[in-house]
Structures are given as structure tokens and as C-alpha cells.
Scaffold this active site. Structure first.
Site, PDB file in Angstrom:
ATOM      1  CG  HIS A  18      -1.908  -4.013  -2.156  1.00 46.54           C
ATOM      2  ND1 HIS A  18      -3.126  -3.949  -2.798  1.00 46.54           N
ATOM      3  CD2 HIS A  18      -0.972  -4.046  -3.137  1.00 46.54           C
ATOM      4  CE1 HIS A  18      -2.942  -3.945  -4.103  1.00 46.54           C
ATOM      5  NE2 HIS A  18      -1.639  -4.010  -4.334  1.00 46.54           N
ATOM      6  CD  GLU A  88       3.495  -4.920  -8.660  1.00 47.27           C
ATOM      7  OE1 GLU A  88       4.606  -5.497  -8.622  1.00 47.27           O
ATOM      8  OE2 GLU A  88       2.421  -5.517  -8.532  1.00 47.27           O
TER       9      GLU A  88
END
Length: 196
Positions: A18, A88
Site C-alpha cells: 500500500h 498485516e
């Protein structure tokens, strides 16, 4: 088809980290905290459009976190399928801290080699990222995933059949593209940490 004498190599799994967030810029561990992209992160995500638009993907997956979903959207994939397995690594009590701060109380700490109290274990991360590897292997074409620094590094080493701790050997910047593939039956890294 490759010319005679060259390797038969196929790109199968594409990874995109990202765009920048305030915490990624400052080196703070970010998992469950759902931060937006910075202006730099938005601009970085938009640079991904060109290189990715030229590729036909069988499936496009994204972490549920807004920083990954917005990166996917800005890169031209607003309909990316959310897959919680791409989230994550959960840092638990270390969420929002830098490695330097953590090492004040746990010298030598690394997510790759130490526990994170209240967070995920390496075995838990391995289990969920192995499911992503299986999805990519079962796809009838290329898979594109949008996710995070540690989870993508862990995904790469699981693609290679290595222990998740080996992810420490791969650095990964924001708004980058990496490609994993197969070379004559062996799962390989084709490109890593490429800026568009």
C-alpha cells in the site's frame, strides 16, 4: 513461449504494498490501526496504474485495511476482493511503536524472531498466508494482491517454501510492485520492490 534454451518462467503472484501512511513514514508498526494514506501515499498509489493496467489478472485480492483497499482503487482495481488473510501481522501490545521503542524493553526484538504480546505468532501468520499461496496456485492465471510490509514479505517466503522468519531478508517499500513466479517447477522471486 520462450525461445529454445531459455527458461520457462511464469509470473503468477504479484504483490503491491500500500501507499504511504503517517505511521509507515515514521516506522511505527501498523496492523489493526486503520490509517488513511498520506498525500504522498495517494500519489504513489496512482503511479501503480500504468504497470498494472497492462496485465490480465485472474483474481485481485486486498487486505481489509483502508490503506490497502484505497491503494487498490487508485491503482485501477476498485472491485478487488477483500481477503482477511492479507491483513498485516498483528503486533498486539507493540501496535504503533517503532522497533527502537520496543527494543528499549526487549533488546534485539524483531517481529521475525520474537513474540509480540497480544499479537499473532509466526505460526498463525504462516497458516493464513499459506491460504493465499494456495489461492494463487489454484488460480487459472495471475493473482494480484494489495497488502502490507510484513505480511507481503512473509507471503513471499511462504511462496518460496521458506520459514516465515526469512521475511527479514526482504525489504519492501510503500507503493511498490513485486512478482513471484514459477521457473521449471520451482517457485521463485521474479522482481522485488520495484518502484513504478
Amino acid at each position: 513461449m520462450s525461445p529454445p534454451g531459455t527458461a520457462e518462467v511464469e509470473d503468477q503472484l504479484w504483490l503491491v504494498r500500500h501507499g504511504e501512511t503517517e505511521w509507515s513514514r515514521n516506522g511505527r508498526h501498523t496492523s489493526t490501526t486503520d490509517l488513511p494514506l498520506t498525500d504522498v501515499g495517494v500519489a504513489g498509489a496512482r503511479t501503480l496504474t500504468g504497470p498494472l493496467a497492462a496485465v490480465d489478472f485472474a483474481q485481485v485480492l486486498t487486505s481489509p485495511r483502508q490503506r490497502a483497499r484505497l491503494t487498490a482503487e487508485l491503482a485501477g482495481f476498485p472491485d478487488a476482493e477483500i481477503d482477511a488473510d492479507l491483513a498485516e501481522w498483528a503486533y498486539g501490545d507493540y501496535e504503533g511503536l517503532t522497533t527502537v521503542q520496543i527494543r528499549e524493553s526487549v533488546p534485539g526484538w524483531s517481529v521475525w524472531t520474537h513474540d509480540s504480546p497480544g499479537g499473532e505468532t509466526a505460526a498463525q501468520v504462516t497458516e493464513r498466508l499459506d491460504r493465499i499461496v494456495a489461492r494463487a496456485r489454484a488460480a487459472t492465471g495471475k493473482t494480484l494482491v494489495f497488502a502490507h510490509g510484513h505480511s507481503l514479505r512473509a507471503l513471499a517466503v511462504r511462496w518460496l517454501g521458506l520459514d516465515v522468519s526469512e521475511g527479514r531478508r526482504f525489504t519492501l517499500d510503500t507503493s511498490t510492485i513485486s512478482m513471484l513466479g514459477v521457473d521449471r517447477g520451482t517457485q521463485v522471486v521474479r522482481r522485488w520492490n520495484v518502484q513504478p
